[in-house]
Each structure stands twice: as C-alpha cells, then as structure tokens.
Design an enzyme around this catalytic site. Structure first.
Site, short mmCIF file in Angstrom:
data_model
loop_
_atom_site.label_atom_id
_atom_site.label_comp_id
_atom_site.label_asym_id
_atom_site.label_seq_id
_atom_site.Cartn_x
_atom_site.Cartn_y
_atom_site.Cartn_z
N ARG A 234 11.85 3.73 6.25
CA ARG A 234 10.41 4.50 5.19
C ARG A 234 9.06 4.67 5.87
NH1 ARG A 234 6.75 0.83 2.32
NH2 ARG A 234 6.90 2.56 0.52
N ASN A 236 4.88 4.46 5.94
CA ASN A 236 3.90 4.06 4.68
C ASN A 236 2.45 4.29 4.99
OD1 ASN A 236 2.40 2.96 1.94
ND2 ASN A 236 1.73 0.87 3.65
C1 HEM Z 1 11.71 -6.38 3.08
C2 HEM Z 1 10.40 -5.61 3.58
C3 HEM Z 1 9.48 -5.55 3.13
C4 HEM Z 1 7.96 -6.08 3.46
C5 HEM Z 1 7.98 -7.48 4.32
C6 HEM Z 1 6.99 -5.30 3.18
C7 HEM Z 1 5.87 -5.90 2.93
C8 HEM Z 1 4.68 -5.37 2.44
C9 HEM Z 1 3.04 -5.63 2.87
C10 HEM Z 1 3.15 -6.93 3.61
C11 HEM Z 1 2.54 -4.91 2.00
C12 HEM Z 1 1.10 -5.45 1.60
C13 HEM Z 1 0.72 -5.72 0.33
C14 HEM Z 1 -0.73 -6.49 0.26
O1 HEM Z 1 -2.08 -5.38 -0.42
O2 HEM Z 1 -0.93 -7.32 0.47
C15 HEM Z 1 3.18 -3.72 2.04
C16 HEM Z 1 3.10 -3.01 0.65
C17 HEM Z 1 3.75 -2.08 0.21
N1 HEM Z 1 4.90 -1.72 0.07
FE1 HEM Z 1 5.82 -2.85 1.55
N2 HEM Z 1 7.43 -4.21 2.27
C18 HEM Z 1 8.51 -4.76 2.65
C19 HEM Z 1 9.30 -3.58 1.62
C20 HEM Z 1 8.76 -2.21 1.09
C21 HEM Z 1 10.00 -1.13 -0.06
C22 HEM Z 1 11.47 -1.35 0.39
C23 HEM Z 1 9.51 -0.20 -0.32
C24 HEM Z 1 9.21 0.77 -1.60
C25 HEM Z 1 8.55 1.36 -2.20
C26 HEM Z 1 7.67 -1.19 -0.28
C27 HEM Z 1 6.65 -1.11 -0.71
C28 HEM Z 1 5.53 -0.40 -0.79
C29 HEM Z 1 3.98 -0.34 -0.95
C30 HEM Z 1 4.05 0.87 -1.72
C31 HEM Z 1 2.99 -0.90 -0.56
C32 HEM Z 1 1.72 -0.13 -0.37
C33 HEM Z 1 1.24 0.37 0.30
C34 HEM Z 1 -0.14 1.11 0.75
O3 HEM Z 1 -0.45 1.84 -0.72
O4 HEM Z 1 -0.60 1.09 1.82
N3 HEM Z 1 7.74 -2.06 0.82
N4 HEM Z 1 4.44 -4.05 1.67
#
Ligand code: HEM
Length: 346
Positions: A234, A236
């Site tokens: 994906r 971001n």
């Molecule tokens: C297992 C894998 C994943 C890990 C380890 C992970 C980890 C993270 C981390 C550490 C953050 C930042 C959170 C913060 O502000 O403290 C984040 C943000 C986010 N993650 Fe994940 N993520 C994973 C998979 C996914 C998946 C599959 C999605 C699908 C929808 C997703 C959606 C999001 C979204 C929407 C954000 C906000 C990003 C932004 O607006 O900048 N994540 N993720």
C-alpha cells in the site's frame, strides 16, 4: 534488470525546459520512479491494500515492479541510517522471540534482490550456509541462517544495511499482530522505541477517522488471514521540510519548527517535499511473522511541478484535505501555501 546508480544522479536532468515558465523543469531521474500516490483530486483514508509487484505507469514514468527498490540514493540513505542508529540505538528493537523472523526476512529478501539486480548482487544458499555479494557496497560475506554470531553486526542491523526500507516485524499470536521487532530510522513522526510491543490496533490509535470507518479493523482482519509467502503493498503519504528522512518522534525538536518557518521562506517550493511511503506486507514463509517494509520517497514541490498533472492534483488534494487529517499529518501550517504555489500563484 540492472540499476542505474551512475546514470541516475538526482539532478542530471534538472534543466529548465525550453519555452516553459520559470517554474517548470524537466522531470528528474528521481521523479521518473516516484510513486505519486493520488488517483483523485481529493484524498481520504481507505483500506488501500493491493497485491505487490504490479507495475504502475505514471505521467512521469513508473514504479512498483520490485519489492526492494534500489535507486540512486542507495548509498547516501544507508549512510544516513548508520548515523541515526549510532546516535540512537533505540531505533532498532528486537524481542528475543523474533530472531527466527529476522532470519526469515533475510532468507526471503536477499534472493529477491539478487534476482532483481543480477549485475550487482549475488546470493547463494546451501542448506543454512549462505554467501552474499553486494557490489554496490564492495561487500562479500558468508553467514549461517539462524546463527546470529555469523553476522558481526547482528542479523537485523545487517538487513537494514542492505535495503533502503525501514523494517518492522509483527508476531501473530492470540488473534492479533504484535509489533515486536524492527529497525526504523526514517519514521514519519512516530517512534519505534515507543511502539515496540504494541498490538496492530494500538499502533494505529492516534490516526483520525480510521477507527470510526472500520478501516483499521478491516486491514487487521485481512492481515491475519495472509498465507505464507503472500505479498501485498500500500502507499501512504505526508510532507516533510527539506530532504529529511529522519522525522522520528525522537528528533522532533530538530525538525518541528521548520514546519512554521517554511511558510514565509521564498525557498518553499524547494524545501517542501511530498513524502510517499511504499509499504510492503509480506507473510514470511517459515516463522509466520508479518514483514512490514516502509520505503520512503521524497520529491520537492518544484520537482513535482515538472509534471503538470501532478502539480495540479497535489495542489487540489492539499487544498481540499480535511483539517483533522492535515493536523495529524503535521502539514496544517503550510499546506495552503503549498497548494497556492502549485495551483498558480507564486
Ligand atoms: C502491519 C503493518 C503495519 C504497521 C506496523 C503500521 C504502522 C503504522 C504506524 C506506526 C503509523 C503511525 C501512527 C502514529 O501516528 O503513531 C501508521 C499510520 C497509518 N497506518 Fe499503518 N501500519 C501497518 C499497516 C497498515 C495497513 C495495512 C493499513 C491499511 C489501511 C494502515 C493504515 C494506516 C494509516 C491510514 C495511517 C495514518 C497515516 C497518515 O495519515 O500519515 N496501516 N501505521
């Protein structure tokens, strides 16, 4: 496919295009492979997970054919990673039960790299005994899968010294995923040291909207069902002032004030960068752990503006983005200034 480390210097084609306005430059080599993430003039969170390895064509070139992408910034970025790690070893976290998962990641990724970059990388495996050659680093070494002492810097640090991606390893147990290991030097405003040991849903606690919209719970269910060897990805995005990869929470005092200062800086189009993460999700075959790779790409507004369709689209996305999302991303102070520059006004 061979890589073009020498030919693809970041600024080789940054000449002003004939007859175009002063803001328009020819797309740089960096921009040609840039994973521009927007398919629409407005952006909202979604469960945007798709199978890995699908080539994507863009207005500037394309991306997506490789899981590990090595580009002209390879040595520079790995050098930065070493400096960050030296200053702050907490960027690497490894719970003991994740050691097999790290070896699993090594045994999965090195052969992939060798097959994508046969001119510069070789991997040979005989049982647990492996030989790895990386000509970009002048490196040749042997090691034994499962024996940590066979790699002097340790297996996780070693893997992080070979790929530009940040590395996270999630353990699957008790019906959920636990962030139990990783080497993350280029986090977009989060902290590996803080998040280690958390569940998937806890990790995503601070993200607005995704809980009400069930985005994270659906992604969680999807990830829990992945089968060994399956590979997804994906994208971001956020923005960063300057080409700063290390925007971890730990270095907040170093970069946070620039988000205000840049608004009145005439160099705004060169200093503000669109920051795109290509994230790969790989269910490892032996350990059953989930490997989460985050490869970060930066392109300045001026570089983006070299592609007219991108200039307009990014401008519209930034102008329209709801304020809770802009605030969470930390771009609320400057996104209107960025949008105005992109959409016409200097
Ligand atoms: C297992 C894998 C994943 C890990 C380890 C992970 C980890 C993270 C981390 C550490 C953050 C930042 C959170 C913060 O502000 O403290 C984040 C943000 C986010 N993650 Fe994940 N993520 C994973 C998979 C996914 C998946 C599959 C999605 C699908 C929808 C997703 C959606 C999001 C979204 C929407 C954000 C906000 C990003 C932004 O607006 O900048 N994540 N993720």
């Amino acid at each position: 496919m061979s890589i073009s480390m020498k030919a693809a210097g970041p600024d080789t084609e940054e000449t002003v295009a004939q007859g175009a306005g002063a803001r328009t430059v020819a797309p740089s080599a960096r921009i040609k492979g840039f994973p521009f993430p927007f398919r629409d003039d407005a952006y909202r969170y979604s469960t945007n997970v798709e199978p890995a390895l699908q080539a994507v064509q863009t207005e500037a070139g394309g991306w997506g054919e490789r899981i590990i992408d090595i580009d002209a910034d390879y040595l520079e970025e790995l050098g930065q990673r070493e400096l960050v790690l030296k200053k702050d070893p907490t960027r690497m976290q490894l719970m003991d039960h994740m050691r097999p998962a790290v070896w699993d990641a090594i045994a999965t990724l090195l052969p992939l790299m060798a097959s994508m970059y046969p001119d510069t990388m070789r991997f040979h495996r005989d049982g647990r005994h492996c030989r790895w050659r990386n000509e970009l680093q002048g490196l040749e070494l042997t090691f034994v899968i499962g024996e940590d002492a066979s790699l002097p810097m340790g297996p996780l640090h070693f893997l992080g010294s070979q790929i530009q991606d940040d590395i996270v390893l999630m353990d699957q147990r008790e019906g959920t995923l636990w962030l139990d290991a990783g080497l993350v030097t280029f986090a977009a405003d989060w902290s590996m040291g803080f998040d280690v040991g958390m569940r998937f849903l806890e990790v995503h606690g601070p993200v607005p909207r995704v809980h009400e919209e069930n985005i994270i719970t659906r992604a969680h269910q999807f990830l829990l069902r992945l089968q060994p060897g399956e590979q997804y990805r994906r994208t971001n995005w956020t923005m960063t002032v300057d080409r700063r990869l290390d925007t971890s929470t730990e270095t907040y005092p170093d970069w946070a004030k620039d988000r205000t200062l840049v608004v009145s800086d005439p160099a705004l189009p060169d200093r503000l960068h669109l920051r795109v993460e290509v994230q790969h999700l790989i269910k490892l075959p032996t350990s059953g752990a989930l490997l989460f790779l985050v490869r970060t790409y930066l392109a300045s507004l001026r570089e983006i503006a070299a592609v007219p369709a991108w200039r307009e689209r990014l401008g519209k996305v930034l102008e329209e983005l709801p304020s809770d999302m802009a605030e969470y991303k930390g771009i609320d102070r400057y996104r209107q200034a960025a949008a105005s520059w992109l959409l016409g006004g200097e």
